[in-house]
Design a protein around this motif. Sequence first.
Motif, short mmCIF file in Angstrom:
data_model
loop_
_atom_site.label_atom_id
_atom_site.label_comp_id
_atom_site.label_asym_id
_atom_site.label_seq_id
_atom_site.Cartn_x
_atom_site.Cartn_y
_atom_site.Cartn_z
N VAL A 193 -40.22 -77.94 9.50
CA VAL A 193 -41.45 -77.14 9.58
C VAL A 193 -41.36 -75.73 9.52
N TRP A 194 -40.44 -75.25 10.52
CA TRP A 194 -40.09 -73.78 10.51
C TRP A 194 -39.55 -73.21 9.27
N PRO A 195 -38.56 -73.72 8.70
CA PRO A 195 -38.11 -73.31 7.36
C PRO A 195 -39.00 -73.59 6.43
N LEU A 196 -39.85 -74.39 6.33
CA LEU A 196 -40.83 -74.40 5.18
C LEU A 196 -41.90 -73.23 5.72
N ALA A 197 -42.45 -73.11 6.83
CA ALA A 197 -43.19 -71.82 6.91
C ALA A 197 -42.67 -70.71 6.57
N LEU A 198 -41.40 -70.53 6.72
CA LEU A 198 -40.64 -69.15 6.48
C LEU A 198 -40.69 -69.09 4.81
N GLY A 199 -40.18 -70.24 4.43
CA GLY A 199 -40.08 -70.31 2.92
C GLY A 199 -41.55 -70.07 2.22
N TRP A 200 -42.60 -70.59 2.51
CA TRP A 200 -43.67 -70.19 1.90
C TRP A 200 -44.18 -69.16 2.03
N ALA A 201 -43.89 -68.61 3.20
CA ALA A 201 -44.30 -67.03 3.49
C ALA A 201 -43.71 -66.08 2.46
N LEU A 202 -42.50 -66.29 2.53
CA LEU A 202 -41.48 -65.45 1.49
C LEU A 202 -41.95 -65.53 -0.06
N LEU A 203 -42.13 -66.83 -0.39
CA LEU A 203 -42.47 -67.10 -1.77
C LEU A 203 -43.70 -66.65 -2.25
N ALA A 204 -44.64 -66.96 -1.42
CA ALA A 204 -46.05 -66.22 -1.72
C ALA A 204 -46.21 -64.88 -1.57
N GLY A 205 -45.59 -64.21 -0.49
CA GLY A 205 -45.73 -62.88 -0.41
C GLY A 205 -44.90 -62.06 -1.31
N THR A 206 -43.57 -62.57 -1.94
CA THR A 206 -43.15 -61.77 -2.86
C THR A 206 -43.60 -61.83 -4.18
N ALA A 207 -43.85 -63.36 -4.44
CA ALA A 207 -44.33 -63.49 -5.81
C ALA A 207 -45.65 -62.99 -6.09
N GLY A 208 -46.67 -62.94 -5.09
CA GLY A 208 -48.01 -62.46 -5.15
C GLY A 208 -47.86 -61.02 -5.42
N TYR A 209 -47.05 -60.26 -4.79
CA TYR A 209 -47.00 -58.97 -4.65
C TYR A 209 -46.62 -58.52 -5.95
N VAL A 210 -45.39 -59.15 -6.53
CA VAL A 210 -44.87 -58.59 -7.84
C VAL A 210 -45.83 -59.04 -9.01
N PHE A 211 -46.69 -60.02 -8.74
CA PHE A 211 -47.63 -60.54 -9.81
C PHE A 211 -48.72 -59.28 -9.82
N PHE A 212 -49.02 -58.97 -8.86
CA PHE A 212 -50.04 -58.22 -8.61
C PHE A 212 -49.68 -56.62 -9.31
N TRP A 213 -48.49 -56.34 -8.77
CA TRP A 213 -47.98 -55.11 -9.47
C TRP A 213 -47.89 -54.90 -10.88
N LYS A 214 -47.51 -56.16 -11.34
CA LYS A 214 -47.04 -55.88 -12.77
C LYS A 214 -48.61 -55.56 -13.65
N ALA A 215 -49.70 -56.11 -12.86
CA ALA A 215 -50.97 -55.39 -13.72
C ALA A 215 -51.62 -54.21 -13.08
N GLU A 216 -50.78 -53.30 -12.60
CA GLU A 216 -51.28 -52.25 -11.95
C GLU A 216 -52.37 -51.32 -12.79
N GLU A 217 -51.74 -51.22 -14.04
CA GLU A 217 -52.10 -50.22 -14.97
C GLU A 217 -53.50 -50.73 -15.44
N GLU A 218 -53.90 -51.94 -15.22
CA GLU A 218 -55.22 -52.80 -16.10
C GLU A 218 -56.16 -52.68 -15.12
N TYR A 219 -56.12 -52.65 -13.86
CA TYR A 219 -57.20 -52.46 -12.97
C TYR A 219 -58.37 -51.49 -13.00
N GLY A 220 -59.53 -51.80 -13.19
CA GLY A 220 -60.82 -50.70 -13.36
C GLY A 220 -60.80 -50.46 -14.92
N ARG A 221 -59.85 -50.73 -15.69
CA ARG A 221 -60.15 -50.55 -17.09
C ARG A 221 -60.93 -51.51 -17.94
N GLY A 222 -61.60 -51.45 -18.82
CA GLY A 222 -62.48 -52.18 -19.82
C GLY A 222 -63.70 -52.25 -19.44
#
Length: 311
Positions: free
Chosen positions: A282-311
């Motif tokens: 349970v603890w390795p899974l909790a740590l793994g989900w936190a690192l996976l979601a935190g890192t992937a979500g951050y990079v995923f959001f950063w890649k579209a930084e230039e698009e927010y607020g346009r259009g």
Amino acid sequence: MSQTLAPPARPAEASPVVPAAAPPDPGLQALAERYGLTVSGARPPLREYTRRLWARRHFIASFATARLTATYTTARLGQLWQVMTPLLNAGVYYLIFGMLLHTNRGIPDFIPFLCTGIFVFTFTQSTVLAGTRAVSGSIGLVRALHFPRAALPVAHTLIQLQQLICSMGVLAAIVLICGVPVTWHWLLMIPALLLQSVFNTGLALAMARIGAKTTDTAQLMPFVLRTWMYVSGVFYNLSTFTSSAPHLVSVALNCNPALIYIDLMRYALIDTVRAQDLPPHVWPLALGWALLAGTAGYVFFWKAEEEYGRG
């Protein structure tokens, strides 16, 4: 004999000549680089973006506090709704699942068990919903000011964390009133809550990008989250189903991140929840989900930084 005369042919219009785009001036580029000038709104490298986001941590905290205060300003009971909302939810779910459907059978301390599940899952649920509207709901701020857009979903996660911390005092009181003693396991709430906060932040960042591009996502997410809640053991002991389910289904349910964080909080607060009742690793899974979601979500959001607020 009369003869119809055709109108004189108009002279063919010459096609407009579109001038070719002028090549960038090498001298101007060199001058801009010399003085550290960049294209307006350009996405910085990930490390620089992180540095800028950290530099605005005080803005994030102030924005979160101001939005949380404004949320309950018009309500007669004010910020008391931070506590009353999860309590009312717990009362409704206890009536339906505990008294009518009898899912409390075989679960000692069912009221703390149920309240813990509701409070913890509400943290994730509210963060995802708030993250979905984080950029689209603050479009005026995004277009008016230049700042790392990740500050918005991070701030909304902080808002939900502040609400959970207020609710945890009520949850602790419920646990004590039901006769559950205070043990050293209560200290495990801190790492469990930190890991869940990182996980929720990653989800909020990912959903903020999706919600900024497809605003209909905000209408769909309540149904997705409700389905997720029903398979996360909020109202019942999920092990009664996984013990007889096919192996792949059992593994998938036990690896559910919502179940992981709920079970960790129950293990920390309720003495009748034992270590053998928790999902495997349970603890390795909790740590793994936190690192996976935190890192992937951050990079995923950063890649579209230039698009927010346009259009």
